[in-house]
Design a protein around this motif. Structure first.
Motif, short mmCIF file in Angstrom:
data_model
loop_
_atom_site.label_atom_id
_atom_site.label_comp_id
_atom_site.label_asym_id
_atom_site.label_seq_id
_atom_site.Cartn_x
_atom_site.Cartn_y
_atom_site.Cartn_z
N SER A 120 23.62 27.62 22.67
CA SER A 120 23.08 27.16 21.38
C SER A 120 23.25 28.30 20.39
O SER A 120 23.44 29.46 20.79
N PRO A 121 23.16 28.01 19.10
CA PRO A 121 23.05 29.12 18.16
C PRO A 121 21.73 29.84 18.38
O PRO A 121 20.76 29.24 18.87
N SER A 122 21.68 31.12 18.08
CA SER A 122 20.46 31.90 18.28
C SER A 122 19.30 31.26 17.52
O SER A 122 19.41 30.96 16.33
N GLY A 123 18.20 31.01 18.24
CA GLY A 123 17.02 30.42 17.63
C GLY A 123 16.86 28.94 17.87
O GLY A 123 15.81 28.36 17.55
N ALA A 124 17.85 28.29 18.50
CA ALA A 124 17.77 26.84 18.72
C ALA A 124 16.93 26.47 19.94
O ALA A 124 16.56 25.32 20.10
N GLY A 125 16.68 27.46 20.83
CA GLY A 125 15.75 27.18 21.93
C GLY A 125 16.29 27.29 23.33
O GLY A 125 15.57 27.00 24.28
N LYS A 126 17.52 27.76 23.51
CA LYS A 126 18.07 27.77 24.85
C LYS A 126 17.33 28.71 25.79
O LYS A 126 17.13 28.41 26.97
N SER A 127 16.88 29.86 25.28
CA SER A 127 16.18 30.81 26.15
C SER A 127 14.81 30.28 26.58
O SER A 127 14.39 30.46 27.72
N THR A 128 14.12 29.61 25.66
CA THR A 128 12.84 28.98 26.01
C THR A 128 13.06 27.91 27.06
O THR A 128 12.31 27.80 28.05
N LEU A 129 14.08 27.08 26.88
CA LEU A 129 14.38 26.03 27.87
C LEU A 129 14.76 26.64 29.21
O LEU A 129 14.37 26.12 30.26
N ALA A 130 15.51 27.73 29.20
CA ALA A 130 15.88 28.39 30.45
C ALA A 130 14.64 28.86 31.20
O ALA A 130 14.51 28.67 32.42
#
Length: 218
Positions: free
Chosen positions: A16-26
């Motif tokens: 995702s672009p930075s800030g879209a939420g991929k790290s939170t989802l991970a």
């Protein structure tokens, strides 16, 4: 069901672009399923306060990183804002052999490299979109991690990131993190159940056919 049902592990790519939420989802996926392995990236950037070697990143010098690339020990790698990032190969292959899925929190460049590699058939790729560009910038600023200059660079890079959305198997619009998490769980559950991901099924069906023969069923 036979006792031996081990399947080959999946490579789950979140981008995702930075800030879209991929790290939170991970992070949420790792909490949901402790059997998931997380691909810890190697990087040449300086550790931030609180970051732990081997947990957040493998921190390497540029020379060490480039040597890993040269020897084929990286599944993917890219340079981002002047620093190198990449995914070490050995832990991923070990997880696959053990039937464990590996989760990648990487950009489109890394995802593309892995999809085009020898492990591409085991990839499930998911791209996470923000509900709007305005919301994307708000999230970046609310993290209070980066300077205005870095945020501006991340926003400029977002357009290029988003342009690759159609290369992914699945696309989620993260306007509600709980719903996005539920959708991601559904995707992973379904992918795990695909016929071609369950090699034990052929032997199992042959056993059923033998039972028919033993019962004299034509």
């Amino acid at each position: 069901m036979p006792a031996e049902t081990v399947r080959r592990g999946l490579l789950i790519i979140l981008s995702s672009p930075s800030g879209a939420g991929k790290s939170t989802l991970a992070r949420r996926m790792m909490a949901w399923d402790p059997t998931l392995s997380f691909s810890v990236s190697a990087t040449t950037r300086t550790p931030r306060p609180g970051e732990i070697e081997g947990k957040d990143y493998y921190f390497r010098s540029r020379a060490e990183f480039e040597a890993m690339v040269e020897s084929g020990d990286m599944l993917e790698h890219a340079e981002v804002f002047g620093n190198l990032y990449g995914s070490p190969k050995e832990p991923v292959e070990a997880a696959m052999r053990a039937g464990r899925d590996t989760l990648f929190d990487i950009d489109w460049q890394g995802g593309q490299q892995i999809r085009n590699s020898a492990l591409g058939r085991d990839v499930v790729s998911v791209f996470v979109l923000p509900p709007s560009i305005e919301e994307l910038e708000r999230r970046l600023r609310s993290r209070a991690q980066d300077s205005d200059e870095v945020i501006a660079k991340r926003m400029a890079k977002s357009e290029a990131e988003i342009s690759h959305w159609a290369e992914y198997d699945y696309v989620l619009v993260n306007d509600d993190i709980d719903q996005a998490e539920a959708d991601l769980k559904t995707i992973l559950t379904a992918e795990r159940m695909r016929r071609d991901r369950q090699p034990w099924l052929s032997d199992f069906v042959r056993g059923l056919n033998r039972e028919f023969e033993e019962r004299g069923v034509e």
